[in-house]
Design an enzyme around this catalytic site. Structure first.
Site, short mmCIF file in Angstrom:
data_model
loop_
_atom_site.label_atom_id
_atom_site.label_comp_id
_atom_site.label_asym_id
_atom_site.label_seq_id
_atom_site.Cartn_x
_atom_site.Cartn_y
_atom_site.Cartn_z
N LYS A 154 17.40 149.98 124.50
CA LYS A 154 17.73 148.55 124.87
C LYS A 154 19.71 148.50 124.78
O LYS A 154 20.29 149.15 124.87
CB LYS A 154 17.76 147.61 123.06
CG LYS A 154 18.68 148.02 122.46
CD LYS A 154 18.75 146.94 121.32
CE LYS A 154 19.84 147.30 119.95
NZ LYS A 154 21.14 147.57 120.37
N LYS A 195 19.33 156.17 115.74
CA LYS A 195 20.26 156.29 115.33
C LYS A 195 20.82 157.68 114.90
O LYS A 195 22.01 158.81 115.05
CB LYS A 195 21.29 154.79 114.66
CG LYS A 195 21.84 153.54 115.15
CD LYS A 195 22.78 152.97 114.47
CE LYS A 195 22.57 152.01 115.58
NZ LYS A 195 23.91 151.03 115.12
N LYS A 209 26.41 147.86 121.50
CA LYS A 209 27.37 148.75 121.50
C LYS A 209 27.33 150.33 121.78
O LYS A 209 28.85 150.36 122.20
CB LYS A 209 28.06 147.96 120.41
CG LYS A 209 28.23 146.52 120.80
CD LYS A 209 28.80 146.17 119.23
CE LYS A 209 28.12 144.91 118.35
NZ LYS A 209 28.02 146.13 117.46
P1 ATP Z 1 25.11 149.06 117.64
O1 ATP Z 1 24.52 149.85 118.82
O2 ATP Z 1 27.02 149.57 116.96
O3 ATP Z 1 24.21 149.17 116.70
P2 ATP Z 1 23.90 146.53 118.64
O4 ATP Z 1 24.22 146.72 120.25
O5 ATP Z 1 23.20 147.16 118.58
O6 ATP Z 1 25.21 147.84 118.29
P3 ATP Z 1 25.01 144.84 116.50
O7 ATP Z 1 25.78 144.85 115.55
O8 ATP Z 1 23.72 146.41 115.45
O9 ATP Z 1 24.84 145.05 117.19
O10 ATP Z 1 23.33 143.51 116.06
C1 ATP Z 1 24.51 142.71 116.24
C2 ATP Z 1 23.56 141.87 116.76
O11 ATP Z 1 22.68 141.33 117.97
C3 ATP Z 1 21.76 141.68 116.36
O12 ATP Z 1 21.24 140.35 115.83
C4 ATP Z 1 20.91 142.59 116.93
O13 ATP Z 1 19.43 142.15 116.61
C5 ATP Z 1 21.33 141.29 118.14
N1 ATP Z 1 21.66 142.78 119.23
C6 ATP Z 1 21.97 144.07 119.66
N2 ATP Z 1 20.97 144.19 121.03
C7 ATP Z 1 20.52 143.40 121.28
C8 ATP Z 1 20.03 142.94 122.53
N3 ATP Z 1 19.73 145.04 123.55
N4 ATP Z 1 19.15 142.50 122.81
C9 ATP Z 1 19.23 141.49 121.62
N5 ATP Z 1 19.76 141.21 120.39
C10 ATP Z 1 20.20 142.26 120.33
MG MG Z 2 22.28 147.86 116.33
#
Ligand code: ATP
Ligand code: MG
Length: 345
Positions: free
Chosen positions: A212, A129, A215
């Site tokens: 991965k 990040k 968001k």
């Molecule tokens: P950001 O980019 O803001 O970090 P994010 O998509 O990584 O957003 P988070 O809010 O950080 O989402 O994570 C919320 C949950 O979703 C966590 O349990 C994380 O492990 C899971 N998660 C996030 N991205 C993935 C993915 N690509 N596949 C499976 N699980 C995911």
């Molecule tokens: Mg995340």
């Protein structure tokens, strides 16, 4: 009361055993996508009757990177509506907003003082990040895993259902808890375990399948959002990167098709071999059409319920307030105990 005392109290009372507790959360940083749903939130729904559940909208985590104030406030409500729309049941779960329970911030400060920098330096999410921006990213982003540890340890959670990317942070939480307990020679914190499923634990970006799905990825084509309409889903799946082999098979060397297949597997509940047999002799076009159909059928009822919840803001606010009021005493008790143990106050 510490974790051991709670369990001792339950034992020998003739009452049914107390359910184990889960804790997890999602950041209100943007559109909730299939990775969040299949990797985490859907597993909360599946396990909810088995556990005592605390699910949080982690808005304090969301400010570790710059975010517009109004967007953050709106995303928080949208995420609450989605939690309910996917099937979290208030009979089994407490839902609340992290910043509504101030003990998250208080315990984080204390644990920051018990977390070696060397441990935080090993966290891969910070490296990803912060990218090349080390001089300007916030101290909050660096200390993000300590905030996450506080979230979990405040409630003596036994299980933390998350996607694979959070495995390292849950391990760090255990290390922090263990170090604190052994320093003060008492079981102040419960050691949590990550709950990571075999299927869909890491859904990859549709446009760059070595990363991965996230968001915060600036490319909207990289993810399927839970609120995407059927036309958008069709377009995004159609454009999802695969490869030139055109074989519909799970293969770690081909992350694009493998990630799409694992989405299909998570949604249909079919075995890998069954899926591969289903698409034998067929191409990516047939597979993508079938995947689109499954996704639309899965997301449509969620979306319908989402709009019902989001259109009743007063009720949503009420649910979040009740959730915070219900969990706050647990958090207060933990912080009070920690302060006594440390000698604060
Ligand atoms: P950001 O980019 O803001 O970090 P994010 O998509 O990584 O957003 P988070 O809010 O950080 O989402 O994570 C919320 C949950 O979703 C966590 O349990 C994380 O492990 C899971 N998660 C996030 N991205 C993935 C993915 N690509 N596949 C499976 N699980 C995911
Ligand atoms: Mg995340």
């Amino acid at each position: 009361m510490n974790a051991k005392a709670t369990e001792q109290l339950a034992a020998g009372t003739g009452k049914p055993p107390v359910k184990k507790r889960t804790f997890s959360g999602v950041q209100p940083t943007g559109n909730i996508h299939l990775g969040n749903y299949l990797g985490a939130i859907r597993n909360w729904v599946v396990g909810q009757a088995q556990y005592e559940n605390i699910f949080c909208i982690v808005d304090l985590h969301a400010i570790t990177l710059p975010i517009d104030a109004r967007e953050l406030h709106e995303n928080t409500r949208k995420l609450a509506a989605l939690y309910l729309a996917v099937g979290l049941d208030l009979e089994h779960c407490k839902l609340f907003v992290q910043s509504h329970v101030q003990e998250h911030a208080e315990l984080t400060w204390i644990l920051n003082c018990f977390t070696p920098m060397g441990w935080l330096n090993r966290m891969t999410q910070f490296k990803t990040k912060a990218a090349d921006d080390l001089d300007s990213v916030s101290n909050g982003l660096y200390s993000y895993p300590v905030l996450m540890a506080s979230d979990i340890l405040l409630y003596h959670a036994h299980y933390v259902p998350v996607g694979d990317d959070q495995r390292q942070h849950v391990e760090l939480t255990r290390d922090i808890a263990q170090r604190f307990n052994s320093l003060y020679k008492q079981p102040v914190f419960t050691l949590p375990q990550a709950q990571i499923r075999d299927v869909a634990a890491r859904i990859m970006s549709l446009s760059e399948p070595t990363k991965k799905m996230s968001k915060s990825d600036p490319d909207p084509q990289s993810r399927i959002n839970l609120l995407d309409d059927p036309k958008v889903i069709k377009k995004k799946i159609g454009r999802a990167q695969t490869d030139s082999e055109r074989l519909v098979k799970f293969d770690p060397q081909r992350p694009g098709i493998t990630s799409l297949l694992s989405i299909y597997q998570a949604i249909t509940g079919k075995e890998q071999a069954v899926i591969e047999a289903e698409f034998e002799g067929k191409g990516y076009g047939d597979f993508k059409a079938a995947l689109t159909e499954q996704l639309v059928a899965t997301l449509e009822p969620i979306q319908k319920r989402y709009y019902e919840y989001i259109n009743d803001m007063a009720e949503l606010e009420n649910i979040l307030k009740q959730g915070a009021d219900a969990v706050r005493p647990i958090a207060q008790e933990t912080v009070c105990n920690v302060k006594t143990v440390v000698g604060l106050g």
